[in-house]
Scaffold this motif. Structure first.
Motif, PDB file in Angstrom:
ATOM      1  N   GLU B  69      -1.737  11.235  11.672  1.00  0.00           N
ATOM      2  CA  GLU B  69      -2.497  10.478  12.680  1.00  0.00           C
ATOM      3  C   GLU B  69      -3.473  11.395  13.419  1.00  0.00           C
ATOM      4  O   GLU B  69      -4.605  11.020  13.720  1.00  0.00           O
ATOM      5  CB  GLU B  69      -1.534   9.844  13.696  1.00  0.00           C
ATOM      6  N   TYR B 139      -6.158   6.576   8.908  1.00  0.00           N
ATOM      7  CA  TYR B 139      -5.333   5.874   9.886  1.00  0.00           C
ATOM      8  C   TYR B 139      -4.322   4.974   9.184  1.00  0.00           C
ATOM      9  O   TYR B 139      -3.132   4.942   9.518  1.00  0.00           O
ATOM     10  CB  TYR B 139      -6.225   4.984  10.774  1.00  0.00           C
ATOM     11  N   ASP B 140      -4.839   4.248   8.200  1.00  0.00           N
ATOM     12  CA  ASP B 140      -4.006   3.288   7.472  1.00  0.00           C
ATOM     13  C   ASP B 140      -2.897   4.008   6.701  1.00  0.00           C
ATOM     14  O   ASP B 140      -1.728   3.605   6.716  1.00  0.00           O
ATOM     15  CB  ASP B 140      -4.912   2.490   6.519  1.00  0.00           C
ATOM     16  N   ALA B 142      -1.729   6.938   7.391  1.00  0.00           N
ATOM     17  CA  ALA B 142      -0.798   7.520   8.366  1.00  0.00           C
ATOM     18  C   ALA B 142       0.261   6.480   8.753  1.00  0.00           C
ATOM     19  O   ALA B 142       1.451   6.796   8.874  1.00  0.00           O
ATOM     20  CB  ALA B 142      -1.568   8.000   9.592  1.00  0.00           C
ATOM     21  N   TYR B 143      -0.197   5.242   8.941  1.00  0.00           N
ATOM     22  CA  TYR B 143       0.723   4.149   9.291  1.00  0.00           C
ATOM     23  C   TYR B 143       1.757   3.942   8.174  1.00  0.00           C
ATOM     24  O   TYR B 143       2.960   3.823   8.423  1.00  0.00           O
ATOM     25  CB  TYR B 143      -0.099   2.868   9.514  1.00  0.00           C
ATOM     26  N   TRP B 144       1.281   3.945   6.940  1.00  0.00           N
ATOM     27  CA  TRP B 144       2.158   3.694   5.781  1.00  0.00           C
ATOM     28  C   TRP B 144       3.167   4.841   5.582  1.00  0.00           C
ATOM     29  O   TRP B 144       4.347   4.616   5.362  1.00  0.00           O
ATOM     30  CB  TRP B 144       1.273   3.512   4.557  1.00  0.00           C
ATOM     31  N   ASN B 146       4.291   6.738   7.797  1.00  0.00           N
ATOM     32  CA  ASN B 146       5.297   6.718   8.861  1.00  0.00           C
ATOM     33  C   ASN B 146       6.247   5.520   8.758  1.00  0.00           C
ATOM     34  O   ASN B 146       6.869   5.145   9.746  1.00  0.00           O
ATOM     35  CB  ASN B 146       4.617   6.703  10.238  1.00  0.00           C
ATOM     36  N   GLY B 148       5.376   2.294   7.706  1.00  0.00           N
ATOM     37  CA  GLY B 148       4.762   0.981   7.932  1.00  0.00           C
ATOM     38  C   GLY B 148       5.018   0.040   6.765  1.00  0.00           C
ATOM     39  O   GLY B 148       5.382   0.474   5.659  1.00  0.00           O
ATOM     40  N   LYS B 152       1.255  -4.927   5.148  1.00  0.00           N
ATOM     41  CA  LYS B 152       0.262  -4.668   6.203  1.00  0.00           C
ATOM     42  C   LYS B 152      -0.703  -3.556   5.750  1.00  0.00           C
ATOM     43  O   LYS B 152      -1.915  -3.634   5.974  1.00  0.00           O
ATOM     44  CB  LYS B 152       0.980  -4.265   7.483  1.00  0.00           C
ATOM     45  N   PHE B 153      -0.109  -2.540   5.105  1.00  0.00           N
ATOM     46  CA  PHE B 153      -0.958  -1.451   4.602  1.00  0.00           C
ATOM     47  C   PHE B 153      -2.009  -1.978   3.621  1.00  0.00           C
ATOM     48  O   PHE B 153      -3.201  -1.658   3.711  1.00  0.00           O
ATOM     49  CB  PHE B 153      -0.056  -0.400   3.920  1.00  0.00           C
TER      50      PHE B 153
END
Lengths: 172, 197
Positions: B69, B139-140, B142-144, B146, B148, B152-153
């Motif tokens: 992130e 960003y996307d 990083a979300y996945w 972590n 996610g 959504k990814f």
């Protein structure tokens, strides 16, 4: 700054009649002429510190005046040709006093001016410079076109303008 | 009397008009002041925008929970700086040409300003879309990474990619066509084509 201003005003004073004629050749609408004149004056004022005398003052001035006139027309075209308010502050004064002479000459001159206004920009620039008394060499210096190109264009434009004036006289 | 003499005499018979020099100077100084003020405001706005965006993303980077992130935030800080630098540099290049050039060079310069804008629109994929898309994708990812949700990814990836593709198309399609039409109109207006040298 003071001497720069005096120099600028001297140039404007000296070339004012020629600049008005040039403005008239670009702008048919009298209400917009004042604005174009001021744009040209502003261009001269801003360019003056860069003038090093590499060319004559006259050719330098005509370059600026024609270039500003062209780019002002271009800007106006982009701004959706709406009438610009004429500043009230600047006073214009007619100098001729003989009304008969004004009428006769004015009609012929108006016919010629209308024909010049309709010319393509390059032709207009060349004929205006020629009518202001610049030599072919000076016109080349201002316009960047060769003397032979200038000569052939001038011959054609002169014929056209003469024809317009003759026709105007015949109609009378 | 030759036709030239006759035309010249007629031309120079124009009624001379006089202009009040003091009023002219006042008007010129007013226009110059307005122009300088406009430039200062634009510079101020650009710099403030750059600083605000950089500070916000830098703050996000400091507060980021993971390295991924943090990299995405710093990437966007650098991208915003690059974007504003590029636009300001380009704006300098596309200013009106100085008017003391010869008429033909000036005409070409006016037309070339449109060429510059067309190049800018055509290259938008390199200087705007690609770095922007990469930042958003970081960003996307990083979300996945972590933990996610996969769906959504994928949805975010599709959305971000579609929006960037739309911006790309708008620039290279309608914007370039519009600029080319304007360029043609200008070329006709200033008589740029067909001038024998």
């Amino acid at each position: 700054m003071r001497s720069e201003q005096a120099r600028f005003l001297g140039i404007i004073e000296q070339y004012q009649p020629a600049l008005w004629r040039l403005v008239n050749s670009y702008e048919a609408d009298p209400g917009r002429r004042e604005d174009l004149f001021q744009e040209i004056a502003l261009g001269v004022w801003q360019s003056l510190p860069r003038f090093r005398g590499d060319s004559s003052e006259r050719t330098w001035l005509y370059r600026i005046a024609h270039n500003i006139a062209i780019s002002t027309l271009e800007s106006r075209r982009r701004r959706d040709t709406r009438e610009l308010p004429m500043p009230d502050s600047v006073e214009r004064v007619g100098r001729w006093s003989d009304p008969d002479r004004v009428l006769v000459v004015e009609e012929r001159r108006e016919a010629m001016l209308a024909a010049i206004q309709e010319l393509a920009p390059v032709d207009k620039q060349i004929i205006v410079l020629h009518l202001e008394g610049l030599s072919y060499q000076e016109i080349e210096e201002v316009s960047g076109f060769s003397e032979s190109a200038i000569a052939s264009r001038l011959s054609r434009i002169r014929d056209r303008l003469t024809d317009v004036i003759r026709k105007q006289e015949v109609r009378k | 009397m030759t036709p030239t003499d006759e035309l010249r005499q007629l031309w120079q018979s124009d009624i001379n008009e006089a202009i009040d020099q003091r009023e002219l100077m006042r008007e010129l100084e007013r226009r110059t002041r307005n122009f300088d003020r406009m430039n200062r405001r634009r510079d101020f706005r650009d710099i403030v925008a750059m600083l605000v965006v950089a500070v916000v993303y830098f703050w996000f980077a400091v507060r980021a929970g993971t390295t991924f992130e943090r990299v995405a935030d710093l990437w966007l800080v650098v991208f915003c700086g690059w974007f504003i630098f590029y636009l300001r540099r380009y704006a300098k290049l596309s200013r009106k040409p100085v008017p003391e050039q010869t008429l033909d060079v000036y005409r070409q310069a006016l037309v070339e300003r449109y060429d510059g804008q067309i190049r800018l629109a055509k290259s938008v994929k390199y200087w705007f879309i690609l770095p922007m898309w990469l930042g958003q994708m970081l960003y996307d990812i990083a979300y996945w990474v972590n933990g996610g949700k996969n769906i959504k990814f994928v949805m975010v990836t599709i959305f971000v990619t579609a929006v960037n593709a739309l911006v790309w198309w708008l620039n290279e399609g309608p914007a370039v066509r519009y600029l080319k039409r304007k360029r043609r109109e200008l070329a006709v207006l200033v008589g740029e084509e067909g001038v024998a040298k």
